[in-house]
Design an enzyme around this catalytic site. Sequence first.
Site, PDB file in Angstrom:
ATOM      1  N   ASP A 221      20.772 -32.179  67.121  1.00  0.00           N
ATOM      2  CA  ASP A 221      21.926 -32.309  65.860  1.00  0.00           C
ATOM      3  C   ASP A 221      21.297 -33.561  65.146  1.00  0.00           C
ATOM      4  OD1 ASP A 221      24.084 -31.348  64.330  1.00  0.00           O
ATOM      5  OD2 ASP A 221      25.001 -33.505  65.131  1.00  0.00           O
ATOM      6  N   GLU A 272       8.404 -32.005  82.329  1.00  0.00           N
ATOM      7  CA  GLU A 272       8.796 -32.210  83.628  1.00  0.00           C
ATOM      8  C   GLU A 272       9.236 -30.827  84.325  1.00  0.00           C
ATOM      9  OE1 GLU A 272      11.596 -35.242  84.511  1.00  0.00           O
ATOM     10  OE2 GLU A 272      10.314 -36.654  83.529  1.00  0.00           O
TER      11      GLU A 272
HETATM   12  C1  NOJ Z   1      25.022 -31.068  61.713  1.00  0.00           C
HETATM   13  C2  NOJ Z   1      25.759 -29.844  62.471  1.00  0.00           C
HETATM   14  O1  NOJ Z   1      25.129 -28.813  62.215  1.00  0.00           O
HETATM   15  C3  NOJ Z   1      27.343 -30.018  61.840  1.00  0.00           C
HETATM   16  O2  NOJ Z   1      27.915 -28.760  61.757  1.00  0.00           O
HETATM   17  C4  NOJ Z   1      27.801 -31.000  61.948  1.00  0.00           C
HETATM   18  O3  NOJ Z   1      28.970 -31.248  61.233  1.00  0.00           O
HETATM   19  C5  NOJ Z   1      26.907 -32.608  61.601  1.00  0.00           C
HETATM   20  N1  NOJ Z   1      25.752 -32.176  61.977  1.00  0.00           N
HETATM   21  C6  NOJ Z   1      27.437 -33.768  62.462  1.00  0.00           C
HETATM   22  O4  NOJ Z   1      27.258 -33.446  63.893  1.00  0.00           O
END
Ligand code: NOJ
Length: 567
Positions: A221, A272
């Site tokens: 993310d 790993e």
């Molecule tokens: C991207 C994620 O896909 C989204 O849903 C989220 O709100 C933001 N990152 C923050 O984590």
Amino acid sequence: MTSINTSTTVPASEGRTEWWRDAVVYQIYPRSFADADGDGMGDLRGITDRLEHVASLGVDAIWLSPFYTSPQNDGGYDVADHTDVDPRFGTLEDADRLIEVAHSLGLKVIVDVVPNHSSSEHELFQRALAAGPGSPERDLYIFREGRGENGELPPNNWHSIFHGDAWTRVTEADGRPGQWYLHLFDTTQPDWNWDNPAVHALHADILRFWLDRGVDGFRVDVAHGMAKPEGLPDSPVGSDGMAVVPEGEVPVYFDNDGVHEIYREWRKILDEYPGERMMVGEAWIPERSIPKYVAPDEMHQVFNFGFLQARWDTAAMRRAIVEPLRLADQVGAPTTWVLSNHDVIRHATRYGFPPDHRFGEGLSREETPDAELGLRRARAATLLMLALPGSAYLYQGEELGLPEVADIPDELREDPAHKRGGVPGRDGCRVPLPWRADAPGYGFSPTGASWLPQPGSFGLLAADQQAGVEGSTLEMYREALRLRRALKLGAHGASDSVSFSDDAPDGVLIVHHGPVTIVVNTTPDPVTLATLPVDHEATVLLGSAPIEAGCVPGDAAVWLAADGAES
Ligand code: NOJ
């Protein structure tokens, strides 16, 4: 005919399949996929019970959005404990079972890792608040003194992606207003300080925890966010004094080179483990940065959002195919294709906004994109995507042609972008799935409960209404995925090239890849195949709409191949 070479394939060493290079990955948003316990919120048992549906599509892997312990202020992207399952979704045993059943069905499992920030309820953030300024606990996050005479102004002018300031001031133990902490997203999502080695160690442990439980990879993310620029400088401002992001660029806090050290570290950890574990980055970066993220010692893939953002226009689509292939190819990486996910307006709705194409901030009740047109184009765009080399990501419900839901009462919307910024937000693409037309809650939960209301239109689109029905969106996905596999369309280097017919008429995109030619008719009028610069002896393998009398209807796509290509 113009060709682009996609033949730079890193040779798979002995015993390695590099499965991720051409994998089709199905994204599951746990809150909204299937609810086994009847509380209206999807859960891990619900997912496990429905994995056969996913396997029957013919995909290679699932990606699970976060199901970890979380107050759910951002749908689980506010993680309070990365190594446990939120009770709303089940238990660690349920996660183990899900992984085991997925593997038994031949599906790899990718889980989300959310390393830019934690939840403000994370034990370490709570300790940081309690420990006070200058403490090692605070140094795990990004705390700063404010500007202004009494520190009453935020430390810099950064804006949160979810609107408003990216800083929140805390009240110190003596009851006085004190330091500020950075949160690029919601106030409840404080950013980790990746300059602190302890943050690296903590995340290495998280990766190992899930690798040990058998996951095949991670979706990272905000992969462009963890490393902040030295000194946290202000964003450039426009004439009105407001922070601006120049066209084609990203805010100063994204895409800083420090992120690459993190991925090199993580790549070593993944390597790993046996079994070709992988990482795919969610990085909204300028295209030119793609090769850095997918260098051989970093991530395996990043999402190619340029394709998702391309308008329904042949030049835009062609560019969105050529550029990412060329860029990923520079470092021998495969590219990825994605049209929908849990953050953008579903593509069945997005393409119904003629002539403009909008993907962010959700759909308001006042906007009325053409649903029928949107679905026609979405099906065509899907056929284009699934014929391209590389890996494709599908979002739950797109195989049913689900639209974005506009009609959600404001008080039921949960997206923090809606709460902070007043925009419709992303709830409209997160409405629980319809499985059975005649069941309460369309079969999403045994009680009919659903955390967001499902619209009446979901009845006709329910999975049971489409299964086995020729021409349904569900059967089109199944057939496209079957053919993609049989013809090895995802393979890089299998054909050595993707090419385009430069003499196609206006509004018609003709793409050649391996054994198939894809014709996308972006005009509203039918075009006759006999008039196009394609092999007139070719067989129609699949159409996004019925192909009758050699005609590709308006806003439709078709796959053509020489006779016998499938054998
Ligand atoms: C991207 C994620 O896909 C989204 O849903 C989220 O709100 C933001 N990152 C923050 O984590």
